[in-house]
Design an enzyme around this catalytic site. Structure first.
Site, PDB file in Angstrom:
ATOM      1  N   LYS A 687      71.643  -5.803 -92.679  1.00 22.82           N
ATOM      2  CA  LYS A 687      72.456  -5.370 -93.813  1.00 22.82           C
ATOM      3  C   LYS A 687      73.543  -4.425 -93.318  1.00 22.82           C
ATOM      4  O   LYS A 687      73.270  -3.339 -92.830  1.00 22.82           O
ATOM      5  CB  LYS A 687      71.570  -4.643 -94.841  1.00 22.82           C
ATOM      6  CG  LYS A 687      72.318  -4.374 -96.133  1.00 22.82           C
ATOM      7  CD  LYS A 687      71.583  -3.452 -97.067  1.00 22.82           C
ATOM      8  CE  LYS A 687      72.211  -2.094 -97.191  1.00 22.82           C
ATOM      9  NZ  LYS A 687      73.638  -1.978 -97.229  1.00 22.82           N
ATOM     10  N   GLU A 768      68.028   6.814 -87.009  1.00 22.37           N
ATOM     11  CA  GLU A 768      69.048   7.673 -86.388  1.00 22.37           C
ATOM     12  C   GLU A 768      69.924   8.240 -87.486  1.00 22.37           C
ATOM     13  O   GLU A 768      70.519   7.481 -88.255  1.00 22.37           O
ATOM     14  CB  GLU A 768      69.870   6.866 -85.394  1.00 22.37           C
ATOM     15  CG  GLU A 768      68.985   6.301 -84.310  1.00 22.37           C
ATOM     16  CD  GLU A 768      69.764   5.720 -83.173  1.00 22.37           C
ATOM     17  OE1 GLU A 768      70.764   6.337 -82.774  1.00 22.37           O
ATOM     18  OE2 GLU A 768      69.381   4.637 -82.700  1.00 22.37           O
ATOM     19  N   CYS A 802      78.807  10.325 -85.824  1.00 21.23           N
ATOM     20  CA  CYS A 802      77.669  11.249 -85.930  1.00 21.23           C
ATOM     21  C   CYS A 802      77.659  12.182 -84.736  1.00 21.23           C
ATOM     22  O   CYS A 802      77.094  13.263 -84.788  1.00 21.23           O
ATOM     23  CB  CYS A 802      76.354  10.495 -86.087  1.00 21.23           C
ATOM     24  SG  CYS A 802      76.180   9.190 -84.902  1.00 21.23           S
ATOM     25  N   GLU A 898      76.225  18.590 -92.614  1.00 19.59           N
ATOM     26  CA  GLU A 898      77.097  17.589 -91.986  1.00 19.59           C
ATOM     27  C   GLU A 898      78.234  17.259 -92.951  1.00 19.59           C
ATOM     28  O   GLU A 898      77.986  16.945 -94.115  1.00 19.59           O
ATOM     29  CB  GLU A 898      76.300  16.329 -91.661  1.00 19.59           C
ATOM     30  CG  GLU A 898      77.076  15.399 -90.767  1.00 19.59           C
ATOM     31  CD  GLU A 898      76.302  14.133 -90.399  1.00 19.59           C
ATOM     32  OE1 GLU A 898      76.512  13.642 -89.288  1.00 19.59           O
ATOM     33  OE2 GLU A 898      75.518  13.636 -91.241  1.00 19.59           O
TER      34      GLU A 898
END
Ligand SMILES: Cc1cc2nc3c(=O)[nH]c(=O)nc-3n(C[C@H](O)[C@H](O)[C@H](O)COP(=O)(O)OP(=O)(O)OC[C@H]3O[C@@H](n4cnc5c(N)ncnc54)[C@H](O)[C@@H]3O)c2cc1C
Length: 1021
Positions: A687, A768, A802, A898
């Site tokens: 996906k 992750e 990231c 973040e």
């Protein structure tokens, strides 16, 4: 002997005689420097440490720092200097106020040997002395790397100032030869293009030329008025084409078309040099005005070969020294044959190269007053004197500048002087006989590797090995050792080449034509459509729809799980070699469609060209790397050699894998996770992110073309909250590989922990998530590198990696110096639509991201100080201005959460202890970096920084498959490493099969270390 060779030898001998008449050591000053050079030539490790020490020394402010560094750099060298350093350090501890300044003085003196003066006034005295020796000058301004437009403007002003002062001071200087003086103006300025524009990008020569043209014109105008000469120096290969293009463009303009006092450098160590020189000559003839070329071998050989090897690409330079020498000679002839349009200068200290130029000039009847020899300030004094005595023109290349910015130049000179291959070392340090030194370089080229060079040959050899291993298709290699480390990364596309720029432009045009195309789901080998289509829009132009993805609902999700489950029963028993070959084929297709895929990424997720290409490269690498790893892991391996019993450890796939990928590496991450799952024998539902459906659909096409069997890889696009959650919870799904946000990751982790009725396996989650990555800048850090890499790490791809830098931690000692350069450097970044080449910062992915980041900026404004925010932004698209906050404290939200956008927080700390505490004080541990030149501090950070990927003195983004296995821990992830050799194990369950092989006390002597896969029925061999 050929007459030319005889002539060269005669002239060479004459030069040597003259050199010997006034004996002088290789370098003009003896003492400290001489001793260090001698030691460096004997001991490579010492040389490395010495050069590093020399480079850091000027930035050390306190005596104690100098002593610490001295000790750290030399404590484990082992050549006599060690004892000297030991004594020195002991003494220095006792008398730091004497020792440190003495050391600094010695190094300054060394630098001064190569730097003609700190400023224009300073340099004039030197130039006068040289004039008395009939030696002319060309002056170059040394400086730090230019990271901002403010710095570039400062440079341009320094060049202009220099021009005026030099002209004034040399008003009455006459030509030393008194003939053909009009070809050789007294004032000669050597200009470095990279000093005049901070945003040079090889992919965007037109942009560079437009900016540089504006900067250069006033300088050229002034030079022309003053009767001076301007030379464009040549720097690294990445800038070569732009520099040539700029030269031709500017000097074709009406205003400068008839101005003969412009020159450029050609580097003979480049394979392109012959073509470039001929092209320049054709241009010059068409222009109809004389120009000049300085022929050199090239000063960046080590840099070019290192860079190319890092990228696994063929170096642009020759790899054998005699090849460069021979090319220098061939180009010398080309220059002289075209003397009617081009004035030649030879930048060399090599007596053979010089004697050859003299001999060819003589052969072609060119008067010595019509060309010149150029040599570097502070080097080869006796050769200069000899040439003057022989009646040749000599010009000295005189760098001006301060010690600190001059370090890069100094280290280049030191490298050159101690290089094993260098002429000066051979002649003056090793006393190689004249006959040897004057040999024809063509005789010295080793034929086996001529043209491609030794390392290219070595690479080819490694490639051959790879070929042997990857073609090893049989499942019967029992006694053979596992394949070694033969994986090679695909090289990045180099946008230095016009050809590649054109291919990218044309791919962008082609992909644009396909805007609006609809893409199906892919389930059980069939294309599946539903009534719902999801548009995917371009973040730079949200009114443009790149394409449509078919939206899957629960029925399609259920169908995909069933298809995958059904296919698993066959795929799991398919030999690993067959599965690995599927990945090899996918890699080949990715490679073939590389530009097209990059172009899709540019439109769909707004990646800059090179970022998009790096993503495709990573996808290729994942396929090849995991194929190789599967070949390593696939064969059952004997656990121990025991008589009478054999135990083989091997792996089975886990079952049905659900791969959920993010949009920020829209092909690489999806491909990496899917490829790992498929090659290990799992079947997969993949996906893509809702923001990068088209990229996902393209990847599906690639696997389809590569021949993935029906049901083995299924493609499901749609809402994560609907189909994502459904598939994660499904009893028939055994493994979830997820890369994305912490919020979703933790939900998956939790949900997968629940065992549902009918579930066969404990679900495995590979997870992750995000990061809040920090870079620490030490007090002695190299600021050029710190600024360049920090900017790239924080703002490359708009900070949406990231791995991106989001907390810059500065030691207070360095704080002002870093900020002074960081802010103008950020202000100079090119923000725009990444469809244009050379754009560094594009728009963020979509409106929700845009809003969220703006909210964080508002929070930042309240919590901290807005140190910088870009003002000019394109009118459409989700553009967020690059933003920097200062006075950020570790507990503030902008320092903890973040943000995933171009927002950088700067934190000031007292010392390294506090820096580590701050860096480690977040929930995340993904990437982290450190800039320092203190070996001990570097060791400490390597040991203590909490991050899955720790980067020293480089950017903290850009992990390369196989080289930098990537992934973090704490709230950054479950501790797996994509692109690492243990990654595939996450997709496998281990199994051991033991057999008693004793029959009536008789047992085979030896058991093979590897055996065939456990497959039944046995595959036909
Ligand atoms: C006045 C002047 C101006 C200069 N301007 C520039 C400039 O604008 N840009 C620039 O790049 N350089 C420039 N140089 C630097 C110049 O390129 C180096 O000083 C020069 O290469 C040293 O060459 P040489 O002929 O003196 O010595 P040599 O000892 O004969 O040659 C050394 C050179 O050989 C080449 N080489 C070394 N090892 C290998 C190998 N294994 N395979 C292939 N080639 C190898 C390298 O180019 C190395 O520098 C300039 C030099 C001078 C004197």
């Amino acid at each position: 002997m050929a007459p030319l060779q005889r002539e060269i030898e005669q002239r060479g001998r004459r030069i040597f005689e003259l050199v010997d008449k006034y004996p002088e050591s290789l370098f003009s000053k003896a003492g400290f420097y001489q001793r260090l050079m001698t030691l460096s030539m004997r001991d490579e490790r010492f040389k490395t440490q010495l050069f590093r020490f020399v480079a850091v020394l000027p930035s050390l402010r306190r005596s104690s720092e100098i002593i610490q560094h001295l000790e750290q750099y030399f404590s484990d060298t082992n050549n006599g200097f060690h004892a000297l350093v030991g004594t020195g350090v002991r003494l220095a501890r006792l008398f730091p106020w004497i020792s440190a300044p003495v050391l600094r003085w010695n190094v300054s003196e060394t630098a001064r040997q190569f730097i003609a003066g700190r400023n224009p006034d300073d340099v004039i005295a030197t130039l006068r002395k040289r004039r008395a020796q009939k030696i002319g000058f060309t002056v170059d301004v040394l400086g730090e790397a230019v990271v901002s437009e403010a710095e570039a403007d400062e440079y341009a002003a320094r060049y202009a100032d220099l021009l005026d002062k030099l002209t004034r001071e040399t008003k009455n200087w006459a030509d030393p030869l008194g003939i053909n003086a009009e070809l050789f103006p007294v004032v000669n300025l050597s200009v470095k293009i990279s000093a005049l524009y901070s945003q040079m990008n090889p992919a965007a020569p037109a942009d560079a030329i437009a900016h540089l043209g504006t900067k250069l014109r006033p300088l050229l105008r002034r030079a022309r008025e003053l009767g001076a000469f301007i030379n464009f120096d040549m720097e690294s290969y990445a800038l070569k084409n732009t520099t040539l293009e700029l030269f031709k463009t500017v000097f074709s303009e009406e205003e400068f078309k008839d101005w003969p006092h412009a020159g450029i450098v050609i580097q003979a160590y480049l394979r392109d040099a012959d073509r470039d020189l001929r092209d320049l000559i054709d241009w010059g003839r068409a222009r109809g005005t004389r120009f000049a070329v300085r022929l050199v071998k090239g000063a960046y050989w080590d840099y070019e070969t290192t860079k190319s090897r890092q990228n696994e690409s063929n170096p642009p330079v020759f790899l054998q020294k005699p090849e460069s020498d021979a090319n220098f000679e061939a180009l010398t002839r080309v220059l002289f044959e075209n003397e009617s349009i081009v004035t030649a200068a030879f930048g060399s200290h090599n007596v053979r190269s010089i004697a050859h130029a003299q001999a060819v000039a003589d052969e072609l009847g060119i008067d010595p007053s019509r060309f010149e020899f150029q040599l570097l300030y502070g080097m080869a004094g006796p050769i200069k004197r000899a040439l003057v005595e022989m009646g040749y023109r000599v010009r000295e290349y005189c760098p001006i500048g301060k010690l600190l910015p001059g370090m890069a130049y100094l280290v280049r000179r030191l490298l050159e002087n101690t290089s094993n291959e260098g002429f000066l070392r051979a002649r003056f340090a090793e006393n190689v006989p004249a006959k040897e030194l004057l040999r024809d370089p063509r005789e010295l080229i080793r034929p086996a590797v001529a043209g491609i060079g030794s390392s290219a040959a070595a690479l080819a050899k490694a490639g051959d090995l790879g070929g042997v291993i990857s073609s090893d298709g049989k499942n019967a290699t029992s006694l053979r050792a596992p394949p070694g480390d033969i994986f090679k990364n695909a090289p990045l596309v180099s946008f230095i080449y016009k050809d590649n720029q054109d291919k990218m432009q044309s791919a962008l045009r082609e992909v644009r034509k396909r805007f609006g195309e609809k893409h199906p789901l892919y389930i059980g080998g069939e294309k599946v459509w539903t009534d719902n289509l999801t548009p995917s829009v371009s973040p730079a132009e949200p009114s443009e729809i790149v394409g449509y993805g078919t939206e899957a609902g629960i029925p399609e999700a259920e169908r995909a799980v069933k298809a995958a489950r059904a296919a698993f029963e066959t795929w799991r028993w398919t030999p690993f070699e067959e599965r690995a070959r599927l990945l090899d084929r996918a890699a080949d297709i990715l490679e073939r469609r590389r530009y097209e895929l990059s172009a899709v990424e540019v439109f769909e997720v707004a990646k800059a060209w090179s970022e998009a290409d790096a993503d495709i490269r990573e996808a290729i690498d994942f396929c090849r790397f995991y194929a190789q790893q599967m070949r390593r892991l696939g064969r059952p391996k004997l656990t121990q050699q025991v008589p009478g019993e054999e135990s083989y450890h091997h792996y089975w796939p886990r079952g049905v894998a659900f791969v959920i990928a993010p949009w920020n590496f829209p092909i690489a991450i999806l491909c990496g996770m899917a490829a790992a799952a498929v090659v290990t024998g799992n079947t997969v539902i993949m996906k893509p992110s809702e923001q990068s459906i088209i990229c996902g659909a393209m990847l599906m096409q690639i696997f389809e073309e590569a021949g993935v069997p029906a049901g083995v890889l299924n493609f499901l696009s749609g809402h994560g909250s609907v189909i994502g959650a459904y598939v994660v919870d499904h009893k028939d799904v055994d493994l979830i590989a997820f890369t994305g946000s912490r919020e979703v990751g933790l939900k998956i982790w939790e949900s997968a922990g629940i065992t549902r009725p009918g579930q066969r396996e404990l679900k495995r989650v590979i997870c992750e998530m995000g990061g809040k990555n920090a870079m620490i800048v030490d007090a002695d850090a190299d600021l050029d590198e710190t600024i360049m890499y920090s900017i790239y790490s924080a703002f490359g791809f708009q900070g949406q990696k990231c791995s991106a830098l989001s907390r810059l931690i500065l030691l207070e000692e360095n704080y002002d110096r870093v900020m002074e350069r960081l802010i103008p450097a950020t202000a100079s970044l090119r923000v725009g639509n990444p469809e244009q080449p050379g754009i560094m910062v594009g728009p963020v992915i979509d409106e929700p991201a845009y809003r969220r980041i703006l909210e964080y900026i508002e929070i930042g404004k309240k919590e901290a100080t807005l140190a910088y925010q870009a003002k000019e932004l394109p009118p459409h698209g989700y553009f967020i201005p690059p933003t920097i906050f200062s006075d950020v404290k570790p507990d503030m939200r902008i320092a903890r959460e973040e943000i995933f956008g171009p927002v950088l927080s700067v934190l000031k700390v007292r010392d390294l202890d506090e820096a580590l505490e701050v860096a480690n004080g977040t929930d995340y541990a993904l990437t982290g970096g450190f800039f320092s030149r203190s070996p001990d501090n570097i060791e400490r950070v390597k040991a203590r920084l909490e991050a899955g990927n720790v980067y020293i003195n480089r950017s903290c983004t850009g992990a390369i498959v196989g080289r930098h296995p990537f992934g973090g821990f704490k709230m950054s992830g479950s501790g797996t490493k994509a692109g690492g050799e243990d990654y595939l194990l996450q997709f496998l369950v281990p199994r051991v099969v033991t057999e008693n092989t004793t029959r009536h006390g008789f047992a085979p002597e030896q058991t093979p270390e590897y055996r065939d896969e456990f497959l039944w029925p046995k595959p036909e061999s």
